[in-house]
Each structure stands twice: as C-alpha cells, then as structure tokens.
Write a protein that holds these residues in place. Structure first.
Motif, PDB file in Angstrom:
ATOM      1  N   PRO A 178       1.977   7.149  -8.838  1.00 24.07           N
ATOM      2  CA  PRO A 178       0.947   6.323  -9.473  1.00 24.07           C
ATOM      3  C   PRO A 178       1.488   5.485 -10.619  1.00 24.07           C
ATOM      4  O   PRO A 178       2.232   5.987 -11.471  1.00 24.07           O
ATOM      5  N   ASN A 179       1.132   4.213 -10.596  1.00 22.40           N
ATOM      6  CA  ASN A 179       1.453   3.272 -11.684  1.00 22.40           C
ATOM      7  C   ASN A 179       2.930   2.905 -11.806  1.00 22.40           C
ATOM      8  O   ASN A 179       3.306   2.207 -12.731  1.00 22.40           O
ATOM      9  N   GLN A 209       0.834  -1.205   0.000  1.00 22.65           N
ATOM     10  CA  GLN A 209       0.000   0.000   0.000  1.00 22.65           C
ATOM     11  C   GLN A 209       0.870   1.257   0.000  1.00 22.65           C
ATOM     12  O   GLN A 209       0.591   2.222  -0.720  1.00 22.65           O
ATOM     13  N   GLU A 212      -6.946  -4.452  -5.454  1.00 20.02           N
ATOM     14  CA  GLU A 212      -7.393  -3.063  -5.240  1.00 20.02           C
ATOM     15  C   GLU A 212      -6.674  -2.092  -6.162  1.00 20.02           C
ATOM     16  O   GLU A 212      -7.276  -1.135  -6.676  1.00 20.02           O
ATOM     17  N   HIS A 213      -5.393  -2.312  -6.392  1.00 18.41           N
ATOM     18  CA  HIS A 213      -4.592  -1.381  -7.189  1.00 18.41           C
ATOM     19  C   HIS A 213      -4.323  -1.886  -8.603  1.00 18.41           C
ATOM     20  O   HIS A 213      -3.511  -1.293  -9.321  1.00 18.41           O
ATOM     21  N   ASP A 214      -4.987  -2.952  -9.001  1.00 13.07           N
ATOM     22  CA  ASP A 214      -4.854  -3.513 -10.345  1.00 13.07           C
ATOM     23  C   ASP A 214      -3.396  -3.788 -10.695  1.00 13.07           C
ATOM     24  O   ASP A 214      -2.909  -3.455 -11.779  1.00 13.07           O
ATOM     25  N   LEU A 215      -2.675  -4.410  -9.752  1.00 17.15           N
ATOM     26  CA  LEU A 215      -1.284  -4.768  -9.970  1.00 17.15           C
ATOM     27  C   LEU A 215      -1.185  -6.158 -10.592  1.00 17.15           C
ATOM     28  O   LEU A 215      -2.156  -6.912 -10.621  1.00 17.15           O
ATOM     29  N   THR A 253      -4.927  -6.483  -1.786  1.00 19.26           N
ATOM     30  CA  THR A 253      -4.219  -5.239  -2.093  1.00 19.26           C
ATOM     31  C   THR A 253      -3.818  -5.199  -3.559  1.00 19.26           C
ATOM     32  O   THR A 253      -3.917  -4.161  -4.222  1.00 19.26           O
ATOM     33  N   VAL A 288       2.750   1.765  -3.404  1.00 16.04           N
ATOM     34  CA  VAL A 288       1.873   2.243  -4.465  1.00 16.04           C
ATOM     35  C   VAL A 288       1.797   3.767  -4.455  1.00 16.04           C
ATOM     36  O   VAL A 288       1.706   4.414  -5.507  1.00 16.04           O
ATOM     37  N   ARG A 289       1.876   4.365  -3.275  1.00 17.38           N
ATOM     38  CA  ARG A 289       1.714   5.811  -3.150  1.00 17.38           C
ATOM     39  C   ARG A 289       2.945   6.602  -3.600  1.00 17.38           C
ATOM     40  O   ARG A 289       2.882   7.819  -3.739  1.00 17.38           O
TER      41      ARG A 289
END
Length: 287
Positions: free
Chosen positions: A111-112, A104, A153-156, A150, A107-108
C-alpha cells in the motif's frame, strides 16, 4: 556530505530522481565507449536513499524511463528506513502500453508504495511509429481513460505533459493529483498563459534543475522564478531531475535549485511550500 547540503535540503522531498539501472543513455547514445554494461545513471536506488538520509531529507520518488521502480523503492526503504522512498510506473511499451491492469497489480505490491503513473499525451504521428498514442483528435483513447480511472481510484499522481486535453480528461474522471513534467518545453518566455491555465485546473508544475543545466539549458533560473511569481508557489514543485552521470547528485541538485530561486527573489516560505508541503500532499504523506 557537506553541511551546506543539509542546511538547504533537510526535511524536504524530491519527487523526480532518476536511478539505475536504466536503459536510457541520453546524449551518450551514439558513443559506445561511454555506455556502461548495466546503467548510465549516477546512483542506484539504495545510493540515492542513502544520500537523502545523510542530508536529512523526508522523501524521494524514484523514476526510470524503462521499468517500474516500485520494487527498487521497496528495497531502498527497507535498507534506509529513515527516508520515505516511493516508486512510479511509466506507461509505455515496457508494461504493454496502455495497461491499466499493470497499474492495478503494482498497487497491490505494498500500500502507498506506488505513487506516480507517468502517461504521455501523444496524438498519432505517421513519422513516429515508436510513440505510444494516448489521444486522438484531442480526446483520450478508451484505454487511456481506463488508465486515468485507475489513477483516480487509487489516488495516485498523474505525471504527464502540460497538455490541456490530458489534464482536463484526468480531472473529469476524478484524478486529484497531477504533476506536469517539464512544462518549460511549452513555456513562452515572458508569458505565463499556459502555466496559469494548468494552475487553474489544479495541476502542479514540476520545475526541474536539469532544465537549467548546461550545455543547453531549456530555461533560465530567472524565468523559473518568474513562473513561480506568476502562478504562485502553491502550484509549483521544485525537483532535481538528477541522476545523470554528467550532472550533480540529486541532493546537490535540489540544493542548487533552491539557492538559485532564493537568489532570484523567491522567499524561503515559498521554497518550503514547493519542497515540503506540495510534494508531501502529492505523496500522501499528510494522510
């Protein structure tokens, strides 16, 4: 950079490149004379990005066995903006084990920039206390499910072994992008049951040049071509898995794998699917 490299790899993506520094010493682990002070990798992140730029590549993903590569991907892309450079995080003891919070927070950073999370699929083994346990009796541990949620949630991209239980658990919580690491470890020559099952679950098979390299190749180019024909190029990604000091560079490696697949009857259209369309989807470049 040879023109032949540009001809075969221009516009393509490689989502499996190992760069230094790295604590992994591989076959040199018992040879102190061969251990450099900081890294055993052939290139660092900036050199890998520069090589990709010279070859006209679209994107690369940097991997490391011990630490997260997002910060090095950021610096590489800043210095080499012509190439999209992405990072990954390896779920192991270096990040505190099954640590969804680490993902988490990473990710911050930007972005991407984080695109892949590597997750093993290990059952408890009394003989291997150093192995990170993620499954028990074929079911993911609660902390494993936190990590998978997780990722969803973040489309990883979930990078994991070709283990049915892990792939199904990931699909159940909404993970859309699954890239199977080294499926040749479980491949049975002449049979494609495992690969077809993984493809039916929507997973992608990473076919690595490194697995075909001497002195002890784990699979032949011919059998890789047979896997592609059995499951379809739409379920495969060609990657170099290069960065070792005893192997070609990542660009050279990707070219070698592409040429050998063509020589074994794989069409250039299918090569484009496996090195352009599929990795671009996984990296979110089509969004």
């Amino acid at each position: 950079m040879l023109e032949i490299e540009k001809r075969f790899v221009s516009g393509r993506c490689d989502i499996h490149i190992h760069t230094g520094p790295d604590s992994y010493f591989g076959i040199y682990a018992s040879r102190e004379w061969a251990m450099p002070a900081t890294s055993i990798r052939l290139l660092d992140n900036i050199e890998a990005a520069q090589e990709a730029r010279e070859a006209g590549m679209k994107a690369i993903l940097l991997k490391c066995t011990s630490i997260c590569t997002v910060d090095r991907a950021y610096s590489a892309h800043k210095l080499v903006p012509e190439v999209e450079v992405f990072g990954e995080i390896n779920v192991n003891e270096s990040i505190g084990g099954l640590n969804a919070s680490a993902i988490q927070r990473t990710v911050r950073i930007k972005p991407n920039l984080l695109r892949m999370v590597m997750l093993p699929a290990n059952e408890p083994d009394p003989a291997r206390r150093d192995v990170l346990v993620t499954m028990k009796d074929g079911e993911p541990l609660p902390q494993t499910l936190e990590v998978l949620n997780t990722i969803a949630e973040h489309d990883l991209i979930l990078g994991c072994p070709a283990k049915t239980a892990m792939v199904k658990a990931a699909k159940d919580v909404g993970v859309k992008k699954i890239s199977l690491q080294h499926p040749e470890y479980l491949h049975v020559t002449g049979r494609f049951d495992l690969e077809k099952e993984m493809a039916s679950l929507g997973a992608y098979l990473e076919l690595c040049l490194n697995s075909c390299m001497p002195p002890k190749p784990r699979i032949s180019y011919e059998e890789y071509a047979n896997i592609i024909r059995a499951v379809g190029a739409q379920h495969c990604v060609l990657v170099s898995d290069m960065g070792q000091v005893y192997n070609p560079t990542p660009v050279q490696g990707l070219r070698m794998l592409i040429v050998n697949m063509i020589q074994h009857g794989i069409s250039e259209e299918d090569i484009d699917v496996m090195t352009k369309a599929n990795p671009a989807f996984l990296l979110g470049l089509n969004d």
